[in-house]
Design a protein around this motif. Structure first.
Motif, PDB file in Angstrom:
ATOM      1  N   SER A 177      39.817 -14.153   3.211  1.00 38.46           N
ATOM      2  CA  SER A 177      39.183 -13.791   4.377  1.00 38.46           C
ATOM      3  C   SER A 177      39.569 -12.246   4.976  1.00 38.46           C
ATOM      4  CB  SER A 177      39.729 -14.818   5.624  1.00 38.46           C
ATOM      5  OG  SER A 177      39.117 -14.695   6.650  1.00 38.46           O
ATOM      6  N   ILE A 178      40.778 -11.879   4.747  1.00 33.73           N
ATOM      7  CA  ILE A 178      41.137 -10.535   5.091  1.00 33.73           C
ATOM      8  C   ILE A 178      40.298  -9.550   4.105  1.00 33.73           C
ATOM      9  CG2 ILE A 178      42.864  -8.752   5.142  1.00 33.73           C
ATOM     10  CD1 ILE A 178      44.842 -11.075   5.899  1.00 33.73           C
ATOM     11  N   ALA A 179      40.303  -9.900   2.841  1.00 28.53           N
ATOM     12  CA  ALA A 179      39.564  -9.074   2.074  1.00 28.53           C
ATOM     13  C   ALA A 179      38.035  -8.872   2.306  1.00 28.53           C
ATOM     14  CB  ALA A 179      39.602  -9.526   0.675  1.00 28.53           C
ATOM     15  N   ALA A 180      37.358 -10.061   2.816  1.00 28.44           N
ATOM     16  CA  ALA A 180      36.125 -10.126   3.244  1.00 28.44           C
ATOM     17  C   ALA A 180      35.754  -9.334   4.405  1.00 28.44           C
ATOM     18  CB  ALA A 180      35.547 -11.664   3.689  1.00 28.44           C
ATOM     19  N   GLY A 181      36.637  -9.519   5.436  1.00 27.65           N
ATOM     20  CA  GLY A 181      36.826  -8.642   6.546  1.00 27.65           C
ATOM     21  C   GLY A 181      36.680  -7.109   6.212  1.00 27.65           C
ATOM     22  N   LYS A 182      37.699  -6.797   5.298  1.00 33.26           N
ATOM     23  CA  LYS A 182      37.667  -5.382   4.999  1.00 33.26           C
ATOM     24  C   LYS A 182      36.470  -4.785   4.469  1.00 33.26           C
ATOM     25  CE  LYS A 182      41.933  -4.661   5.863  1.00 33.26           C
ATOM     26  NZ  LYS A 182      42.513  -3.476   7.048  1.00 33.26           N
ATOM     27  N   LEU A 183      35.988  -5.747   3.766  1.00 31.28           N
ATOM     28  CA  LEU A 183      34.628  -5.324   2.825  1.00 31.28           C
ATOM     29  C   LEU A 183      33.507  -5.116   3.904  1.00 31.28           C
ATOM     30  CD1 LEU A 183      33.213  -4.915   0.217  1.00 31.28           C
ATOM     31  CD2 LEU A 183      32.768  -7.168   0.172  1.00 31.28           C
ATOM     32  N   LEU A 184      33.170  -6.047   4.797  1.00 26.19           N
ATOM     33  CA  LEU A 184      32.205  -6.421   5.683  1.00 26.19           C
ATOM     34  C   LEU A 184      32.123  -5.302   7.205  1.00 26.19           C
ATOM     35  CD1 LEU A 184      31.331  -9.963   5.406  1.00 26.19           C
ATOM     36  CD2 LEU A 184      30.311  -7.977   4.174  1.00 26.19           C
ATOM     37  N   LEU A 185      33.595  -5.038   7.483  1.00 23.13           N
ATOM     38  CA  LEU A 185      33.758  -4.643   8.939  1.00 23.13           C
ATOM     39  C   LEU A 185      33.789  -3.038   9.193  1.00 23.13           C
ATOM     40  CD1 LEU A 185      35.948  -7.622  10.531  1.00 23.13           C
ATOM     41  CD2 LEU A 185      33.547  -7.262  10.611  1.00 23.13           C
ATOM     42  N   GLY A 186      33.998  -2.544   7.880  1.00 21.34           N
ATOM     43  CA  GLY A 186      34.407  -0.987   8.130  1.00 21.34           C
ATOM     44  C   GLY A 186      33.022  -0.275   8.794  1.00 21.34           C
ATOM     45  N   PRO A 187      32.019  -0.391   7.942  1.00 24.08           N
ATOM     46  CA  PRO A 187      30.850   0.219   8.557  1.00 24.08           C
ATOM     47  C   PRO A 187      30.603  -0.119  10.032  1.00 24.08           C
ATOM     48  CG  PRO A 187      30.240  -0.368   6.601  1.00 24.08           C
ATOM     49  CD  PRO A 187      31.543  -1.138   6.742  1.00 24.08           C
ATOM     50  N   VAL A 188      30.754  -1.431  10.673  1.00 25.19           N
ATOM     51  CA  VAL A 188      30.509  -2.103  11.860  1.00 25.19           C
ATOM     52  C   VAL A 188      31.485  -1.208  12.874  1.00 25.19           C
ATOM     53  CG1 VAL A 188      30.646  -4.027  13.275  1.00 25.19           C
ATOM     54  CG2 VAL A 188      29.666  -4.073  10.881  1.00 25.19           C
ATOM     55  N   ILE A 189      32.888  -1.275  12.415  1.00 29.99           N
ATOM     56  CA  ILE A 189      33.842  -0.431  13.302  1.00 29.99           C
ATOM     57  C   ILE A 189      33.264   0.955  13.488  1.00 29.99           C
ATOM     58  CG2 ILE A 189      36.259   0.420  13.384  1.00 29.99           C
ATOM     59  CD1 ILE A 189      36.987  -2.265  11.619  1.00 29.99           C
ATOM     60  N   ASP A 190      32.853   1.594  12.567  1.00 24.67           N
ATOM     61  CA  ASP A 190      32.360   2.994  12.777  1.00 24.67           C
ATOM     62  C   ASP A 190      31.149   3.150  13.590  1.00 24.67           C
ATOM     63  OD1 ASP A 190      33.832   4.746  11.161  1.00 24.67           O
ATOM     64  OD2 ASP A 190      33.067   4.072   9.278  1.00 24.67           O
ATOM     65  N   ALA A 191      30.680   1.922  13.809  1.00 26.26           N
ATOM     66  CA  ALA A 191      29.252   1.840  14.458  1.00 26.26           C
ATOM     67  C   ALA A 191      29.828   1.614  15.978  1.00 26.26           C
ATOM     68  CB  ALA A 191      28.063   1.177  13.936  1.00 26.26           C
ATOM     69  N   LEU A 192      30.337   0.580  16.138  1.00 24.41           N
ATOM     70  CA  LEU A 192      30.707   0.144  17.417  1.00 24.41           C
ATOM     71  C   LEU A 192      31.863   0.993  17.992  1.00 24.41           C
ATOM     72  CD1 LEU A 192      31.029  -3.678  16.778  1.00 24.41           C
ATOM     73  CD2 LEU A 192      29.168  -2.496  17.974  1.00 24.41           C
TER      74      LEU A 192
END
Length: 567
Positions: A177-192
């Motif tokens: 679950s942590i690995a999935a978050g790392k994979l998906l959330l990086g660009p989202v964090i840069d955007a938000l």
């Protein structure tokens, strides 16, 4: 000063563009109150090439032209409006400051004081954020043996999988679950943005941990607990990248290394305090449960829920601080643009961050950092199993073995608090030329990282020899090796990859690169945790030999890759 400011503004905004144009159009700037303010000086953002303006400077469309305005502390608004002419691009290069009437020079010093206070508040908020988040992550290892007990109060009706099997799969799936978050959330964090991302993550932790701690109505079964914890890990995966993004957005470059070091300190302080506090909390709660359950036909020990209650409540502290200082930073430091420009920027950030990641992935430094970060993450995350390892291999009590976990955290804390700037400096002041500074700084960092990981390798080699009964180690010596192991891994784990993400990722890709480094690490950690979890029911110390043999080989590989990445 006001005359000079107006003169500089006139040259930049009107005279120079007029000279470069074949026909000088008519323009008539109108100075007025109610939605405008006076011009004082201009300055360019050296990182982006765009004008750096004050956060309470706004752009509005007014008729056929565009206006800038700013409000002072008394609610008065000042500014200057322009007609929509080709000179607008030159006008956009002018920085407007809040000198009321162009004569109050004290506002500049007040702005600096306010900016420093906000920067201090952001730094403190990030410190408390990572402290409380890492403290909450210690809730599971502190209660692991109690959760697998039949009297935990968590129902389990699966006849195929035992409680230990469920917990073993939880450790593996939560890491996925942590690995999935790392994979998906990086660009989202840069955007938000970093602050909003942290607010969402902290709110999620508060809800999930609180639900586990409330009782059987919200968390009745072991499966329900596993689902809650996987959501906790998914939210946790965004915290480091969001902190890095916040540092990149709100703090100056010369503070980056120091702030990364403070985040590492917060993580280790959170680990150390949480293990000690949770041990005392469990002792208090268990005594109360034992007293109340005398004479009961079936005893249910739900004292472990107090750990999760406390873990959830403490998330409110950084959440409130980020909300407060996030608003103040938005009024004093950020660059404000039109609403349409803000929306287009946030949409394009996703593409920009992925483009930056693709560009950096074509460099050898990226992959060397990726390999070293992934392996060192597994080594550092062995903290989860230190209490079980010390109890089984050194015959220590549950309370004493839990305190060894805090000693590991103290070793990490001592390292990052005293040696961060010395071992991984940002600027080399001993060399005269720029090239010699760069070479000297890189080699100094490379040798420092080599020394740290070599020390960790020695600790692992001694533990491996102990597990093979070649040498004898007392519990005191074993605890000392754990302390040195944590001391040697903290700086190589936190600083090199994070500084690479900040410098190479920039404003639009720092969180994406930081998360990209962790994707492989957490994927590898998922396999490692599932493997080590099977050792929990094995009572012989030799069963831990494959674990330490793998860690020893990984330490050698990490030492070589990190040396090459920094060199």
């Amino acid at each position: 000063m006001a005359v000079l400011s107006w003169y500089s503004y006139y040259l930049l905004a009107f005279v120079l563009p007029a000279l470069s144009s074949s026909t000088a159009p008519n323009y008539s700037p109108s100075i007025h109150r109610s939605s405008t303010f006076f011009v004082s000086s201009w300055k360019l953002d050296t990182n982006s090439g765009r004008p750096r303006t004050k956060a309470n400077t706004k752009f509005v469309q007014r008729g056929g032209g565009r206006a800038r305005y700013e409000s002072d502390t008394n609610g008065n608004t000042y500014g200057i409006s322009f007609s929509n002419t080709p000179q607008q691009k030159a006008i956009d290069m002018v920085l407007f400051s809040g000198m009321r009437g162009g004569a109050d020079s004290g506002n500049v010093e007040d702005d600096k004081d306010d900016s420093s206070k906000v920067a201090w508040g952001i730094s403190l908020s990030l410190f408390l954020t990572y402290l409380t988040v890492m403290a909450a992550k210690c809730a599971l290892p502190s209660t692991l043996s109690m959760l697998t007990s039949p009297i935990s109060g968590l129902a389990h009706s699966n006849s195929v999988l035992s409680r230990q099997d469920i917990m073993s799969r939880l450790l593996a799936l939560s890491t996925v679950s942590i690995a999935a978050g790392k994979l998906l959330l990086g660009p989202v964090i840069d955007a938000l943005g970093g602050i909003l991302s942290l607010q969402i993550a902290l709110s999620t932790l508060f809800i999930c941990l609180g639900s586990i701690g409330l009782g059987t109505q919200t968390c009745p079964t072991l499966t329900t607990f596993a689902i809650y914890w996987m959501v906790v890990d998914f939210a946790f995966s965004s915290c480091w990248a969001a902190c890095v993004k916040t540092i990149r957005d709100y703090l100056s470059e010369e503070r980056w290394a120091k702030e990364i070091g403070r985040l590492a300190m917060a993580a280790r302080i959170g680990n150390a305090l949480s293990f000690a506090f949770f041990a005392s909390l469990l002792q208090w709660a268990s005594s109360g449960v034992a007293t109340q359950s005398i004479g009961a036909a079936a005893q249910v020990d739900s004292s472990w829920r107090w750990v999760f209650r406390a873990s959830g409540v403490i998330q409110l502290i950084p959440l409130l601080m980020l909300s407060y200082f996030g608003k103040k930073s938005g009024k004093s430091d950020s660059v404000m643009v039109q609403d349409k420009q803000s929306k287009s920027t946030s949409k394009s950030t996703l593409k920009q961050s992925l483009a930056i990641l693709y560009c950096q992935s074509r460099t050898p430094e990226f992959w060397l950092h990726l390999v070293s970060r992934s392996i060192i993450m597994v080594l550092v995350s062995f903290l989860l199993f230190i209490p079980s390892f010390m109890a089984q291999c050194y015959n220590m009590s549950s309370a004493s073995s839990a305190r060894v976990g805090s000693i590991f955290a103290l070793g990490c804390l001592l390292s990052v608090s005293t040696l961060s700037e010395m071992a991984y400096p940002s600027i080399d002041t001993n060399s005269n030329t720029k090239r010699s500074k760069s070479l000297s700084l890189s080699r100094r960092k490379a040798y420092s990282m080599l020394a740290f990981i070599a020390l960790a390798t020695i600790c692992l080699a001694l533990q491996t020899l102990f597990l093979q009964n070649i040498i004898h180690l007392t519990p005191v010596l074993g605890t000392l090796l754990v302390f040195v192991f944590g001391f040697s891994l903290a700086i190589p784990f936190y600083l090199p990859s994070s500084m690479f993400a900040l410098k190479r990722g920039g404003k639009d890709g720092s969180a994406t690169i930081a998360d990209a480094f962790d994707v492989c690490g957490f994927g590898l950690l998922a396999i490692f945790n599932g493997f080590v979890a099977r050792m929990l029911n094995v009572k012989t110390k030799r069963a831990w030999l494959p674990v330490f043999s793998w860690m020893l080989g990984g330490s050698v590989a990490a030492m070589a890759s990190l040396f090459g990445a920094v060199w």
